[in-house]
Design an enzyme around this catalytic site. Structure first.
Site, mmCIF file in Angstrom:
data_model
loop_
_atom_site.group_PDB
_atom_site.id
_atom_site.type_symbol
_atom_site.label_atom_id
_atom_site.label_comp_id
_atom_site.label_asym_id
_atom_site.label_seq_id
_atom_site.Cartn_x
_atom_site.Cartn_y
_atom_site.Cartn_z
ATOM 1 N N LYS A 57 9.007 75.390 110.621
ATOM 2 C CA LYS A 57 9.741 76.622 110.290
ATOM 3 C C LYS A 57 9.443 76.915 108.820
ATOM 4 C CE LYS A 57 12.928 78.626 108.846
ATOM 5 N NZ LYS A 57 12.743 79.653 107.789
ATOM 6 N N PRO A 102 10.060 75.280 102.137
ATOM 7 C CA PRO A 102 10.430 76.384 101.248
ATOM 8 C C PRO A 102 9.217 77.246 100.901
ATOM 9 C CG PRO A 102 10.096 74.434 99.939
ATOM 10 C CD PRO A 102 9.740 74.059 101.360
ATOM 11 N N SER A 135 9.252 79.180 105.264
ATOM 12 C CA SER A 135 10.223 80.065 104.615
ATOM 13 C C SER A 135 10.012 81.501 105.095
ATOM 14 C CB SER A 135 10.046 80.004 103.102
ATOM 15 O OG SER A 135 10.727 81.075 102.490
ATOM 16 N N CYS A 139 10.059 72.503 91.935
ATOM 17 C CA CYS A 139 11.254 71.638 91.974
ATOM 18 C C CYS A 139 11.264 70.698 90.777
ATOM 19 C CB CYS A 139 11.317 70.869 93.280
ATOM 20 S SG CYS A 139 9.793 70.007 93.635
ATOM 21 N N GLU A 178 14.189 66.536 100.660
ATOM 22 C CA GLU A 178 13.607 66.737 99.319
ATOM 23 C C GLU A 178 14.295 67.959 98.735
ATOM 24 O OE1 GLU A 178 11.283 65.014 97.807
ATOM 25 O OE2 GLU A 178 10.365 63.841 99.397
ATOM 26 N N ALA A 214 22.108 73.026 98.684
ATOM 27 C CA ALA A 214 23.096 73.656 99.574
ATOM 28 C C ALA A 214 22.616 73.615 101.026
ATOM 29 C CB ALA A 214 23.342 75.091 99.132
ATOM 30 N N GLU A 239 20.406 74.023 88.611
ATOM 31 C CA GLU A 239 18.992 74.370 88.779
ATOM 32 C C GLU A 239 18.801 75.863 88.514
ATOM 33 O OE1 GLU A 239 17.197 74.298 92.772
ATOM 34 O OE2 GLU A 239 15.637 73.035 91.906
HETATM 35 P P1 NAD Z 1 16.255 77.077 100.840
HETATM 36 O O1 NAD Z 1 17.105 75.876 100.982
HETATM 37 O O2 NAD Z 1 16.921 78.395 100.670
HETATM 38 O O3 NAD Z 1 15.292 77.249 102.107
HETATM 39 C C1 NAD Z 1 14.384 76.251 102.500
HETATM 40 C C2 NAD Z 1 14.075 76.406 103.981
HETATM 41 O O4 NAD Z 1 15.262 76.138 104.738
HETATM 42 C C3 NAD Z 1 13.634 77.807 104.394
HETATM 43 O O5 NAD Z 1 12.621 77.691 105.374
HETATM 44 C C4 NAD Z 1 14.899 78.395 105.002
HETATM 45 O O6 NAD Z 1 14.687 79.426 105.934
HETATM 46 C C5 NAD Z 1 15.498 77.178 105.665
HETATM 47 N N1 NAD Z 1 16.952 77.252 105.920
HETATM 48 C C6 NAD Z 1 17.875 78.039 105.301
HETATM 49 N N2 NAD Z 1 19.110 77.787 105.812
HETATM 50 C C7 NAD Z 1 18.964 76.834 106.760
HETATM 51 C C8 NAD Z 1 19.873 76.136 107.619
HETATM 52 N N3 NAD Z 1 21.190 76.396 107.609
HETATM 53 N N4 NAD Z 1 19.388 75.206 108.462
HETATM 54 C C9 NAD Z 1 18.063 74.911 108.466
HETATM 55 N N5 NAD Z 1 17.151 75.537 107.678
HETATM 56 C C10 NAD Z 1 17.595 76.491 106.833
HETATM 57 O O7 NAD Z 1 15.267 76.777 99.624
HETATM 58 P P2 NAD Z 1 14.175 77.755 98.987
HETATM 59 O O8 NAD Z 1 14.865 78.781 98.158
HETATM 60 O O9 NAD Z 1 13.209 78.188 100.027
HETATM 61 O O10 NAD Z 1 13.391 76.742 98.032
HETATM 62 C C11 NAD Z 1 13.792 76.474 96.732
HETATM 63 C C12 NAD Z 1 14.508 75.144 96.673
HETATM 64 O O11 NAD Z 1 13.663 74.110 97.158
HETATM 65 C C13 NAD Z 1 14.853 74.723 95.253
HETATM 66 O O12 NAD Z 1 16.169 74.214 95.219
HETATM 67 C C14 NAD Z 1 13.852 73.628 94.948
HETATM 68 O O13 NAD Z 1 14.268 72.704 93.978
HETATM 69 C C15 NAD Z 1 13.686 73.004 96.275
HETATM 70 N N6 NAD Z 1 12.430 72.259 96.328
HETATM 71 C C16 NAD Z 1 12.473 70.904 96.317
HETATM 72 C C17 NAD Z 1 11.292 70.155 96.327
HETATM 73 C C18 NAD Z 1 11.313 68.650 96.346
HETATM 74 O O14 NAD Z 1 10.297 68.058 96.675
HETATM 75 N N7 NAD Z 1 12.402 67.996 96.002
HETATM 76 C C19 NAD Z 1 10.063 70.832 96.345
HETATM 77 C C20 NAD Z 1 10.061 72.229 96.346
HETATM 78 C C21 NAD Z 1 11.249 72.933 96.349
#
Ligand code: NAD
Length: 489
Positions: free
Chosen positions: A172, A147, A174, A279, A245, A226, A376
């Protein structure tokens, strides 16, 4: 100039020729154009990683360790440049990005050394002529999907242990923060054999292509619930090994014996670091009914004194949010709470300046059912609710679909022990919120996903287990066919 993919040690344009813009969230100005990857580019990168795996997995762990230390040295050598670029594309203040860079470098050092140690174990055998042992082996190509909130740190937590274990990676990043990752591999990974580290920039479709690729047995993903659910559904028929995660809704409890003034400062940090886009941000606060209003007022006063601004300005405490979609979500949570009867003591508005800024909101008179206490929020909002007893506080903390982290401010050991034993979350912070430790596994329970990064767990997740049963005697065994065989016959 357009930034290209890093595949097989070479800068490579998108097969489609497409690109996308990356902006600075503090100014909204476009700062770079980046190649947009699709399934064709992902297949190219996976192929390179697969070829490289054949050599990388058999390098000695000591050689790999030296190479990972060199990655760390290069991060330190280019520290200021990487920090500046990260601040420009992600927005959080320089001080926070310096911390991210320091952690990134040390994570490579940490797993470089751990990789030297771990190969498996010897176990007791059934017979004297036998030798049994467990080997830990790399899987092959690991897909790292990252992310935007800590682009290099969360990459390092995947990449360093994956490489130390003998895997190769396709990354990959963000779509909002690809620049620091590209600069990092360009500056710091050039000494690794070509194909060991590959980066394809792009959107969710590129991530999905990585998940669907048959030659990627492991997906290490940090992101939203999601997206994690989509990945899990796609990967299930292929029996992939998933490391997830996901999101959180961390609680911050002010214990009945806590010093309120000190709790104010701890809470402001826990809730507003990276503009609340962590997060493990504290997103719901519980304090004893009797002191709730005084505490909320003090939090509002403290937050009013924090400086909103461009992260490059050393005076800035809180930078912009990453983009308009995320800001709209925070506003929706705050506005819904206000309409349902919550009082917003400070903030909750958009300042009149460019950039995706949002004045940190402090709310009181919230109820447990409000969206701002359930979903969240991922932004600068601090909803504060009262509790009648410590039992009620623990019940409220646990009444959540998430289980990432939880913080307690208290000194009474009886309360503290109850809290860390009864709260269902992957990390419990007593008094010092959000502080990680290299050896301390990080990850969540419940809908946050079960993945763990850091510590020995963070390495084991990238190793597959094989049991070897070896008999030095080739004599037929008494328990083989035919069952009627005479003893010794
Ligand atoms: P996101 O799920 O929108 O995107 C994360 C990554 O997944 C990006 O690189 C995106 O391009 C990719 N992606 C999107 N759709 C996909 C698909 N269908 N298949 C595969 N990859 C896909 O999340 P975000 O907005 O970038 O990050 C914020 C989220 O991350 C928050 O919910 C936060 O809580 C979470 N987060 C969790 C932790 C943890 O350690 N638990 C740490 C940091 C952030």
């Amino acid at each position: 100039m357009e930034r290209q993919f890093y595949i097989d040690g070479t800068w490579t344009p998108a097969a489609s020729g497409e690109s996308f813009a990356v902006d600075n969230p503090a100014t909204e100005a476009v700062i770079a154009q980046v190649a947009r990857g699709d399934a064709v580019d992902v297949a190219h990168a996976v192929d390179a990683a697969k070829q490289a795996f054949a050599g990388w997995r058999w390098l000695s762990a000591n050689t790999r360790a030296e190479m990972l230390h060199e990655v760390s040295r290069q991060v330190r050598a280019h520290f200021d440049e990487l920090v500046r670029l990260l601040t420009e594309e992600e927005g959080k203040p320089v001080a926070e990005n310096e911390e991210e860079m320091e952690w990134t470098a040390t994570t490579f050092d940490y797993y470089a050394e751990m990789g030297r140690n771990l190969r498996g174990r010897v176990i007791p055998s059934n017979e004297r002529s036998q030798f049994n042992f467990v080997i830990k082996e790399p899987y092959g190509v690991v897909g790292c999907i990252v992310p935007w909130n800590f682009p290099l740190l969360l990459l390092a937590w995947k990449m360093a242990p994956a490489l130390a274990a003998g895997n190769t990676v396709v990354i990959k990043p963000s779509e909002m923060t690809p620049l620091t990752t590209l600069r990092f591999v360009g500056l710091c990974c050039g000494h690794l054999p070509p194909g060991v580290v590959n980066v394809v920039t792009g959107f969710g479709d590129a991530g999905q292509a990585l998940v669907e690729h048959p030659d990627v047995p492991v997906i290490a993903f940090t992101g939203s619930v999601a997206t994690g659910q989509k990945i899990a559904a796609l990967a299930a028929p292929m029996m992939k090994h998933l490391h997830l995660e996901l999101g959180g809704k961390d609680a911050f409890v002010v214990g009945p014996d806590a010093d309120l003034d000190k709790a104010v400062e701890a809470l402001a940090y826990a809730a507003l670091l990276n503009a609340g886009q962590v997060c493990t941000s504290s997103e719901r606060v519980y304090v004893a009914n009797a002191v709730r209003d005084r505490f909320a007022g003090d939090v509002a006063d403290f937050v009013r004194g924090l400086k909103l601004g461009d992260g490059l300005d050393r005076e800035t405490d809180i930078g912009p949010m990453i983009g308009p979609v995320y800001r709209t979500k925070v506003m929706r949570h705050v506005d819904q709470a206000r309409e349902a009867g919550a009082r917003v003591l400070t903030g909750g508005t958009i300042p009149s300046r460019p950039g995706y800024f949002y004045e940190p909101a402090v709310l009181v008179d919230v109820t447990h059912q409000m969206t701002i206490m359930q979903e969240e929020t991922f932004g600068p909002a601090i909803p504060i609710m009262g509790y009648a007893s410590f039992d009620e506080a623990i019940r409220l903390v646990n009444d959540s679909r998430y289980g990432l982290g939880a913080t307690l401010r208290a000194n009474d050991p009886k309360l503290i022990k109850r809290f860390f034993e009864e709260v269902k979350a992957g990390t419990i912070w007593i008094n010092d919120p959000l502080t990680d430790t290299y050896a301390g596994p990080f990850g969540g329970m419940k809908m946050t996903g079960g993945g763990r990064e850091l510590g020995e767990e963070g390495l084991l997740t990238f190793l597959e287990t094989k049991h070897v049963h070896w008999d030095f005697s080739d004599e037929p065994k008494g328990w083989w066919y035919p069952y009627g065989r005479e003893e010794g016959g």
